[in-house]
Design a protein around this motif. Sequence first.
Motif, PDB file in Angstrom:
ATOM      1  N   MET A 259     -88.663 136.567 -90.817  1.00  0.00           N
ATOM      2  CA  MET A 259     -88.660 135.279 -90.144  1.00  0.00           C
ATOM      3  C   MET A 259     -87.773 135.282 -88.897  1.00  0.00           C
TER       4      MET A 259
ATOM      5  N   ARG B 131     -88.508 128.889 -90.047  1.00  0.00           N
ATOM      6  CA  ARG B 131     -88.498 128.461 -91.454  1.00  0.00           C
ATOM      7  C   ARG B 131     -89.898 128.455 -92.050  1.00  0.00           C
ATOM      8  N   THR B 132     -90.917 128.488 -91.198  1.00  0.00           N
ATOM      9  CA  THR B 132     -92.292 128.515 -91.691  1.00  0.00           C
ATOM     10  C   THR B 132     -93.084 129.544 -90.895  1.00  0.00           C
ATOM     11  N   ASN B 133     -94.199 129.983 -91.453  1.00  0.00           N
ATOM     12  CA  ASN B 133     -95.045 130.946 -90.759  1.00  0.00           C
ATOM     13  C   ASN B 133     -95.641 130.352 -89.485  1.00  0.00           C
ATOM     14  N   ALA B 134     -95.948 129.058 -89.529  1.00  0.00           N
ATOM     15  CA  ALA B 134     -96.498 128.402 -88.335  1.00  0.00           C
ATOM     16  C   ALA B 134     -95.477 128.403 -87.202  1.00  0.00           C
TER      17      ALA B 134
END
Length: 215
Positions: free
Chosen positions: A4, A21-24
Amino acid sequence: MDKMVVHRLGMDTSGLVVFARTNAALRGMNSLFRSRKVTRKYEALVCGHVAQDEGSIDLPLMRDYEFPPFMRVSTDDHQRALLDLDAAEVGKKMLESPKDSLTKYEVVSREALDGNDVSRVTLTSISGRTHQLNVHCAAIGHAIVGDVVYGINGEAASNGGLDDADLPEDKASAEVQEAIASASAGKPMCVHAKSISFRHPVTKEDLSFESKSSF
């Protein structure tokens, strides 16, 4: 966690790093970096007093076939030397074309370190190449204080791969650089990622973060 990490800092550089914090968010931030829509500024101490209050360092970089795995400023002579190298022996990456590289700088103050001239500068890496700030500072005769790789008597080619005659008149003398290297021996290199600004790829909020340097 490591997957990340959106970007990494250069060697021995302190300061701000962005984690997604997110894949997006990770995909979006990667896109922002590729399209150069992220502004990163660094604070550094460099050897000598930089004469101009601000300016640009526009010097292409290449992998150094004489001092691998380091980088150097690309010149016509160095490019011609690559013609005699075998990719099977040195690796394909060593023979890659030079990369356009641009660094902007502003002098914050002209100071002294143990009685030796140093300049505190803000550096903006426009192109974000490997070791760009280190090579560019060395190539204008003002190596980053504490840089044991690209600084004087370092592991990489001196002056970022340029000859002494190619350096500007305000370059730090060898005596000054050696004195500073002695004074800073064993201490962290003086370059710090002090600010980063971008538009959040998901929320579209304009974000800016700052971190104070320790030197």
